[in-house]
Design a protein around this motif. Structure first.
Motif, PDB file in Angstrom:
ATOM      1  N   MET A  69      82.757  33.835  46.423  1.00 27.19           N
ATOM      2  CA  MET A  69      82.878  32.822  45.387  1.00 27.19           C
ATOM      3  C   MET A  69      82.229  31.517  45.828  1.00 27.19           C
ATOM      4  O   MET A  69      81.930  31.318  47.013  1.00 27.19           O
ATOM      5  N   THR A  70      82.020  30.603  44.883  1.00 23.60           N
ATOM      6  CA  THR A  70      81.479  29.287  45.228  1.00 23.60           C
ATOM      7  C   THR A  70      82.410  28.534  46.164  1.00 23.60           C
ATOM      8  O   THR A  70      81.977  27.633  46.878  1.00 23.60           O
ATOM      9  N   SER A  71      83.712  28.912  46.171  1.00 25.58           N
ATOM     10  CA  SER A  71      84.677  28.268  47.060  1.00 25.58           C
ATOM     11  C   SER A  71      84.566  28.785  48.484  1.00 25.58           C
ATOM     12  O   SER A  71      85.190  28.238  49.384  1.00 25.58           O
ATOM     13  N   GLY A  72      83.790  29.857  48.695  1.00 23.40           N
ATOM     14  CA  GLY A  72      83.709  30.471  50.012  1.00 23.40           C
ATOM     15  C   GLY A  72      84.667  31.621  50.196  1.00 23.40           C
ATOM     16  O   GLY A  72      84.616  32.336  51.192  1.00 23.40           O
ATOM     17  N   GLU A  73      85.577  31.828  49.243  1.00 26.60           N
ATOM     18  CA  GLU A  73      86.548  32.907  49.328  1.00 26.60           C
ATOM     19  C   GLU A  73      85.929  34.233  48.881  1.00 26.60           C
ATOM     20  O   GLU A  73      84.956  34.266  48.131  1.00 26.60           O
ATOM     21  N   GLU A  74      86.557  35.319  49.314  1.00 21.91           N
ATOM     22  CA  GLU A  74      86.189  36.657  48.860  1.00 21.91           C
ATOM     23  C   GLU A  74      87.422  37.302  48.225  1.00 21.91           C
ATOM     24  O   GLU A  74      87.883  38.357  48.639  1.00 21.91           O
ATOM     25  N   VAL A  75      87.942  36.632  47.223  1.00 23.12           N
ATOM     26  CA  VAL A  75      89.158  37.091  46.565  1.00 23.12           C
ATOM     27  C   VAL A  75      88.837  38.147  45.518  1.00 23.12           C
ATOM     28  O   VAL A  75      89.614  39.071  45.301  1.00 23.12           O
ATOM     29  N   GLN A  76      87.679  38.031  44.881  1.00 22.17           N
ATOM     30  CA  GLN A  76      87.317  38.952  43.809  1.00 22.17           C
ATOM     31  C   GLN A  76      86.261  39.935  44.288  1.00 22.17           C
ATOM     32  O   GLN A  76      85.583  39.692  45.287  1.00 22.17           O
ATOM     33  N   ASN A  77      86.155  41.024  43.554  1.00 18.16           N
ATOM     34  CA  ASN A  77      85.350  42.142  44.020  1.00 18.16           C
ATOM     35  C   ASN A  77      84.712  42.872  42.849  1.00 18.16           C
ATOM     36  O   ASN A  77      85.119  42.702  41.687  1.00 18.16           O
ATOM     37  N   GLN A  78      83.719  43.706  43.179  1.00 21.27           N
ATOM     38  CA  GLN A  78      83.231  44.692  42.230  1.00 21.27           C
ATOM     39  C   GLN A  78      83.651  46.063  42.749  1.00 21.27           C
ATOM     40  O   GLN A  78      83.540  46.344  43.945  1.00 21.27           O
ATOM     41  N   ALA A  91      91.134  43.419  45.043  1.00 20.41           N
ATOM     42  CA  ALA A  91      90.926  44.873  45.107  1.00 20.41           C
ATOM     43  C   ALA A  91      90.948  45.379  46.539  1.00 20.41           C
ATOM     44  O   ALA A  91      91.238  46.551  46.779  1.00 20.41           O
ATOM     45  N   THR A  92      90.650  44.511  47.506  1.00 22.12           N
ATOM     46  CA  THR A  92      90.655  44.948  48.911  1.00 22.12           C
ATOM     47  C   THR A  92      92.074  45.207  49.410  1.00 22.12           C
ATOM     48  O   THR A  92      92.272  45.974  50.358  1.00 22.12           O
ATOM     49  N   GLU A  93      93.076  44.571  48.822  1.00 22.12           N
ATOM     50  CA  GLU A  93      94.465  44.807  49.228  1.00 22.12           C
ATOM     51  C   GLU A  93      95.144  45.880  48.385  1.00 22.12           C
ATOM     52  O   GLU A  93      96.141  46.462  48.818  1.00 22.12           O
ATOM     53  N   ALA A  94      94.651  46.120  47.187  1.00 21.67           N
ATOM     54  CA  ALA A  94      95.331  47.021  46.247  1.00 21.67           C
ATOM     55  C   ALA A  94      95.147  48.478  46.643  1.00 21.67           C
ATOM     56  O   ALA A  94      94.109  48.870  47.168  1.00 21.67           O
ATOM     57  N   ASN A  95      96.177  49.279  46.362  1.00 23.52           N
ATOM     58  CA  ASN A  95      96.051  50.732  46.541  1.00 23.52           C
ATOM     59  C   ASN A  95      96.092  51.482  45.212  1.00 23.52           C
ATOM     60  O   ASN A  95      95.954  52.702  45.181  1.00 23.52           O
ATOM     61  N   TRP A  96      96.278  50.739  44.104  1.00 18.67           N
ATOM     62  CA  TRP A  96      96.166  51.304  42.762  1.00 18.67           C
ATOM     63  C   TRP A  96      95.445  50.303  41.869  1.00 18.67           C
ATOM     64  O   TRP A  96      95.488  49.087  42.121  1.00 18.67           O
ATOM     65  N   MET A 155      93.576  54.110  44.343  1.00 25.01           N
ATOM     66  CA  MET A 155      92.370  53.543  44.963  1.00 25.01           C
ATOM     67  C   MET A 155      91.907  54.337  46.189  1.00 25.01           C
ATOM     68  O   MET A 155      90.799  54.115  46.688  1.00 25.01           O
ATOM     69  N   THR A 156      92.739  55.244  46.689  1.00 30.44           N
ATOM     70  CA  THR A 156      92.324  56.057  47.834  1.00 30.44           C
ATOM     71  C   THR A 156      91.576  57.321  47.403  1.00 30.44           C
ATOM     72  O   THR A 156      91.148  58.104  48.248  1.00 30.44           O
ATOM     73  N   ALA A 185      85.941  31.625  54.942  1.00 33.97           N
ATOM     74  CA  ALA A 185      87.136  32.462  54.989  1.00 33.97           C
ATOM     75  C   ALA A 185      86.875  33.761  54.245  1.00 33.97           C
ATOM     76  O   ALA A 185      86.347  33.755  53.150  1.00 33.97           O
ATOM     77  N   THR A 186      87.240  34.881  54.852  1.00 33.88           N
ATOM     78  CA  THR A 186      87.065  36.164  54.194  1.00 33.88           C
ATOM     79  C   THR A 186      88.375  36.701  53.643  1.00 33.88           C
ATOM     80  O   THR A 186      88.367  37.633  52.856  1.00 33.88           O
ATOM     81  N   LYS A 187      89.480  36.113  54.039  1.00 33.36           N
ATOM     82  CA  LYS A 187      90.765  36.574  53.536  1.00 33.36           C
ATOM     83  C   LYS A 187      91.652  35.368  53.240  1.00 33.36           C
ATOM     84  O   LYS A 187      91.667  34.404  54.009  1.00 33.36           O
ATOM     85  N   PRO A 188      92.407  35.402  52.116  1.00 38.06           N
ATOM     86  CA  PRO A 188      93.396  34.349  51.904  1.00 38.06           C
ATOM     87  C   PRO A 188      94.371  34.320  53.069  1.00 38.06           C
ATOM     88  O   PRO A 188      94.772  35.362  53.581  1.00 38.06           O
ATOM     89  N   GLY A 189      94.725  33.124  53.495  1.00 46.28           N
ATOM     90  CA  GLY A 189      95.677  32.999  54.584  1.00 46.28           C
ATOM     91  C   GLY A 189      95.045  33.045  55.951  1.00 46.28           C
ATOM     92  O   GLY A 189      95.733  32.985  56.962  1.00 46.28           O
ATOM     93  N   GLY A 190      93.715  33.140  56.008  1.00 48.74           N
ATOM     94  CA  GLY A 190      93.016  33.145  57.286  1.00 48.74           C
ATOM     95  C   GLY A 190      92.692  31.729  57.692  1.00 48.74           C
ATOM     96  O   GLY A 190      93.567  30.876  57.788  1.00 48.74           O
ATOM     97  N   PRO A 191      91.408  31.434  57.901  1.00 42.53           N
ATOM     98  CA  PRO A 191      91.014  30.097  58.348  1.00 42.53           C
ATOM     99  C   PRO A 191      91.461  28.981  57.418  1.00 42.53           C
ATOM    100  O   PRO A 191      91.680  27.862  57.848  1.00 42.53           O
TER     101      PRO A 191
END
Length: 409
Positions: free
Chosen positions: A206-215, A165-170, A194-195, A351-357
């Motif tokens: 997530m338990t993996s340390g990622e922040e891929v999902q959101n509320q 949801a952080t990348e999406a605009n719709w 989304m704007t 990691a806070t974003k996929p493709g980062g650390p």
């Protein structure tokens, strides 16, 4: 059923391989192989989508008049298989594979003309607003309300487990526009910018340390009635149609890649006793069982493909393949975590974003590690994959579908 590819299919496979060899850079291949969730890092995924769009292959399953390809079902399967085996980044499914077919089926000509070209180019990037804190597998229990206000709806409520949801605009959402009748009635399918003021996105760790999902929270968000897909109060029809596309696809090529990674490491690195891990009889037996099950899954996919290519109804095949694919993926990620060794089990990047650390991490080679890229994400895949038997309709629900449709219970 015919197991062999035709001469035309083999020629198409060679064309796909030539394209992948020419266009897949080492950076894109690495991003694809380090995928831990729905797709790898956002920038790599969008870069690959632009390359595919230039070739006309970004959305091959769409009707040709909207930018799709006149491919046979077999050609679709070959393309997806070859791209996976080559390590290509996957594209976000929410726009191209999920909401776009619903827009083709239920959208007005104006909606199709606005959304479809922009989804292809990546100008519009969708996320999915289905689940809520109290509405998951029982999706019809959702409570997010849309109240009529002139030519608009005012939307209030929240959606959860909203991937990227952080990348999406719709976002496409299911909302309640009426409480009359059964709970499946009175639900409307909305497309929301989304704007728009009143929308707040909060990442979930997530338990993996990622922040891929959101509320995602909606506070009196004003949405034009022209953004309704299908009919007001009949969004459940659109949602059921979309779920068929969400559960589709072939899992066996990706599972074969993961199983081969595990086998390569097990054959080339020492286990706890100093000998190659593959020499451990218990581990070797588990790996062999997983690889056999992967081959069986591939045959089942071929069987389903053959039936569909002949115009037959595959029946509850999507439910069967979803159960087998997700549970086998969980089994292979368990083996990958075991092969990663003790340091792999405790590694969790912040990691806070996929493709980062994650993508930049280089595994240490001391001790029970081989230093291969995939070991950087073995623990993340393990944690992330625990959700595989829940998303896209939990496997318990899929087994209920199979019991009714296949066994007549």
């Amino acid at each position: 059923m015919e197991y062999d590819w035709s001469a035309a299919d083999l020629a198409f496979r060679d064309e796909v391989r030539e394209f992948l060899d020419a266009k897949l850079t080492p950076e894109l291949r690495k991003a694809g192989r380090l995928a831990t969730s729905v797709y790898p890092d956002h920038e790599a995924s969008m870069q690959w989508q632009r390359i595919l769009h230039e070739r006309g292959w970004a959305a091959p399953a769409w009707p040709v008049e909207h930018g799709g390809c006149d491919w046979s079902l077999t050609q679709h399967y070959i393309f997806n298989r070859e791209a996976t085996l080559a390590g290509a980044p996957t594209l976000s499914p929410m726009g191209i594979r999920m909401v776009a077919p619903a827009i083709v089926a239920f959208g007005t000509p104006q909606q199709q003309a606005f959304y479809l070209p922009r989804i292809l180019t990546g100008e519009i990037f969708f996320c999915q607003g289905y689940s809520e804190p109290e509405a998951g597998s029982d999706l019809a229990s959702l409570t997010m309300a849309a109240v009529e206000d002139g030519e608009d709806f005012l939307c209030t409520g929240s959606k959860i487990w909203t991937t990227h949801a952080t990348e999406a605009n719709w976002i496409f959402c299911l909302v309640h526009t009426s409480r009359a009748g059964k709970k499946q009635q009175g639900i409307t399918f909305l497309l929301i910018d989304m704007t728009t003021p009143g929308i707040e996105v909060r990442p979930l760790v997530m338990t993996s340390g990622e922040e891929v999902q959101n509320q995602v929270f909606f506070d009196n968000v004003r949405v034009p009635k022209g953004n309704v897909l299908g009919q007001i109060d009949d969004g459940w029809t659109v949602a059921k149609y979309l779920l068929v596309h969400e559960r589709g696809g072939a899992a066996s090529p990706w599972l074969q890649v993961m199983a081969q990674d595990v086998a390569n490491v097990a054959a080339n690195q020492p286990g706890p006793d100093g000998n190659p891990l593959i020499d451990d009889a218990a581990f070797a037996a588990k790996l062999a069982d997983a690889r056999i099950r992967t081959e069986v899954l591939e045959i089942l996919e071929y069987r389903t493909l053959s039936a569909m290519a002949q115009g037959k109804n595959p029946g509850p095949a999507s439910s069967m393949l979803k159960v087998l694919g997700t549970e086998l993926s969980q089994r292979i990620t368990e083996l990958a975590l075991e092969a990663a060794g003790p340091r792999g089990r405790v590694y969790q990047p912040h990691a806070t974003k996929p493709g980062g650390p994650i993508a930049e991490f280089t595994p240490p080679t001391d001790g029970y590690r081989s230093g291969q890229d995939w070991q950087a994400v073995a623990p993340l895949r393990y944690f992330n994959d625990r959700a595989g038997s829940i998303y896209a309709g939990s496997n318990e629900i899929q087994r209920n579908i199979l019991a009714k449709a296949a066994l007549g219970l």
